[in-house]
Design an enzyme around this catalytic site. Structure first.
Site, mmCIF file in Angstrom:
data_model
loop_
_atom_site.group_PDB
_atom_site.id
_atom_site.type_symbol
_atom_site.label_atom_id
_atom_site.label_comp_id
_atom_site.label_asym_id
_atom_site.label_seq_id
_atom_site.Cartn_x
_atom_site.Cartn_y
_atom_site.Cartn_z
ATOM 1 N N PHE A 15 0.741 -1.204 -0.037
ATOM 2 C CA PHE A 15 -0.020 -0.071 -0.018
ATOM 3 C C PHE A 15 0.759 1.488 0.144
ATOM 4 C CE2 PHE A 15 -4.261 -1.657 1.749
ATOM 5 C CZ PHE A 15 -4.709 -2.446 0.572
ATOM 6 N N ARG A 16 2.213 1.337 -0.047
ATOM 7 C CA ARG A 16 3.143 2.083 -0.306
ATOM 8 C C ARG A 16 3.375 3.207 0.701
ATOM 9 N NH1 ARG A 16 5.424 -0.775 -3.957
ATOM 10 N NH2 ARG A 16 4.650 -0.884 -6.045
ATOM 11 N N ASN B 99 8.364 -3.481 2.314
ATOM 12 C CA ASN B 99 9.242 -2.491 1.373
ATOM 13 C C ASN B 99 8.847 -1.235 1.131
ATOM 14 O OD1 ASN B 99 7.452 -4.012 0.102
ATOM 15 N ND2 ASN B 99 8.744 -4.096 -1.785
ATOM 16 N N HIS C 63 9.989 -14.116 -0.955
ATOM 17 C CA HIS C 63 10.048 -13.801 -2.285
ATOM 18 C C HIS C 63 11.107 -14.587 -2.938
ATOM 19 C CE1 HIS C 63 9.748 -10.848 -5.723
ATOM 20 N NE2 HIS C 63 10.583 -11.572 -6.045
ATOM 21 N N HIS D 9 3.930 -15.711 -4.360
ATOM 22 C CA HIS D 9 3.632 -15.839 -5.824
ATOM 23 C C HIS D 9 4.401 -16.796 -6.597
ATOM 24 C CE1 HIS D 9 6.940 -13.400 -4.898
ATOM 25 N NE2 HIS D 9 6.408 -12.233 -4.945
ATOM 26 N N ASP E 288 -0.600 -9.645 -4.720
ATOM 27 C CA ASP E 288 0.574 -8.712 -4.745
ATOM 28 C C ASP E 288 0.553 -7.288 -5.254
ATOM 29 O OD1 ASP E 288 3.088 -8.099 -4.686
ATOM 30 O OD2 ASP E 288 3.965 -9.414 -6.073
#
Length: 441
Positions: A62-63, A93, A177, A235, A305
């Protein structure tokens, strides 16, 4: 406050049945035979609709903080509500990265004030915060995210000894990841020599190859078996990786994300960098294997994602365009479209997107339509075919790789903690706020 949702076709725990749902304040108070007398403060007639447990999206970006030009918690939680998503787990991140207890607490405070739906946050692993990992609050924190590739700065952890320490230290689920950085770097060098910096985006799966994914996933599973850690590999993008998973294991599991289920490498010709993501979207054969994994047990959860960028950041090809796309608003209706194609039954959608996320991460009193559980509900209706355009996109970036696609399904209403946070006629109720998710650990 008592609310009754009447004439519902409920999809829950492998069953499809008709009943009325009685909500008292935040909680499902009762599930009663259809057509019982309504003595509630409010009633909603859900005739013709399907009601599923609210979607738990365990993989979003969601930044916020630090990249709010792309997205923020308020905008993306609104998009989630409009998509039937009532809970999300957000990745570390951001800027600053969520790799300290202080940065983690800041995110919880931001969400408390801004998030329309329920939330939790991953703690990012580094080589320098292993002591912090062992002290994380198991009731509050959804898990530990380990970037074994495809990251920059101190969140890239590809040293096997350090990874072993992280896997050994975490009592929370580890989500990885998995892409081998050395292989990716070598592939990128070769592509740059052959095609220059403007290499076409169709070469993205050549750079972020099957080999890069498989080698890293294989290592993660090896570490989980050696340490006894609970591992969920994010993913998965290749058929070869799926061969590594046991459909009966609850300790080592796999996630599929919508872009890899919807698109294949053939779509780069029309979608260009709009569908560029890491790991890369690969072949039709890989996509078909992932789709089969939805019903054979190899895939345990489906997430998005969701990773918005400004549209200008998507300019360029394999070596320059930003990786990631928004998807949270349209994940449920996309899965329902796959169900209409015979790829999986609607009961399996509830399993992959609500029940299993709740089970794997031990979410407390969410993920099912049960008495005593929070009333997190996604109400969907099959409607006349409609085409997605920009006017319907709530994500802050205002674009979607699905623009121009036709759908038969709409989200009619979303209830979060017993309150209607989204109505297709009136939109998102931004005055309402979600809750911090708690875990039974």
């Amino acid at each position: 406050m008592i609310t009754t949702i009447k004439n519902a076709t409920i999809v829950n725990d492998g069953q499809v049945f008709n009943a009325d749902i009685v909500i008292e304040n935040e909680i499902i108070a009762d599930i009663v035979p259809e057509g019982a007398h309504c003595t509630s403060d409010t009633c909603f007639n859900a005739s013709g609709c399907i009601i599923m447990p609210g979607i738990i999206d365990t993989h979003v970006h969601f930044r916020e903080p630090g990249m709010t030009d792309k997205a923020d918690i308020a905008s993306e939680s609104a998009a989630a509500a409009a998509g039937g998503v009532t809970s999300y787990f957000e990745m570390p991140n951001t800027k600053p990265q969520t790799v300290t207890p202080e940065a983690l607490e800041e995110k919880f405070m931001l969400a408390q004030n801004k998030s329309i739906v329920n939330y939790s946050f991953f703690f990012g692993a580094t080589s320098g915060n292993i002591n912090d990992i062992s002290k994380l609050d198991r009731r509050r924190v959804c898990g530990v995210k380990v970037f074994m590739g495809s990251s920059t700065g101190n969140m890239l952890v590809d040293n096997k000894n350090v990874l072993y320490e992280i896997f050994s230290s975490s009592t929370l689920p580890i989500v990885t990841h998995c892409e081998d950085t050395r292989i990716i770097s070598e592939n990128a060098r070769r592509i740059r020599e052959l095609y220059g910096n403007e290499a076409d985006v169709s070469l993205h799966p050549v750079i972020r190859s099957e080999e890069a994914c498989f080698k890293s996933t294989e290592l993660a599973i090896e570490l989980a078996r050696e340490t006894g850690a609970q591992l969920h590999v994010a993913h998965i993008s290749t058929a070869k990786e799926l061969e590594l998973f046991d459909a009966l294991s609850n300790k080592i599991t796999a996630e599929a994300c919508l872009p890899h289920l919807i698109f294949s490498e053939e779509d780069y010709a029309t979608k260009k960098a709009l569908i560029k993501c890491n790991p890369a979207i690969k072949s039709k054969a890989d996509r078909e294997a992932l789709r089969k994994g939805l019903t054979n047990g190899k895939i345990r959860t489906v997430a998005t994602d969701h990773a918005p960028h400004q549209l200008k950041d998507k300019a360029g090809g394999a070596l320059q365009a930003a990786s990631g796309m928004p998807f949270v608003q349209f994940s449920l209706i996309s899965m329902l479209s796959l169900s209409d194609k015979g790829i999986l039954p609607v009961t399996r959608i509830a399993e992959l997107m609500a029940h299993n996320p709740a089970r794997l991460f031990n979410v407390e009193n969410r993920g099912f339509i049960k008495r005593g559980y929070f009333a997190d509900l996604a109400i969907v209706r099959k409607s006349d075919k409609w085409t997605l355009d920009k006017s319907g996109i709530l994500s802050k970036c205002k674009w979607s790789p699905l623009e121009g696609e036709a759908f038969d399904w709409r989200v009619e209403r979303t209830y979060c903690n017993g309150k209607c946070v989204y109505d297709c006629k009136t939109g998102v109720n931004a005055e309402l706020k979600g809750k911090e998710i708690t875990f039974c650990r």
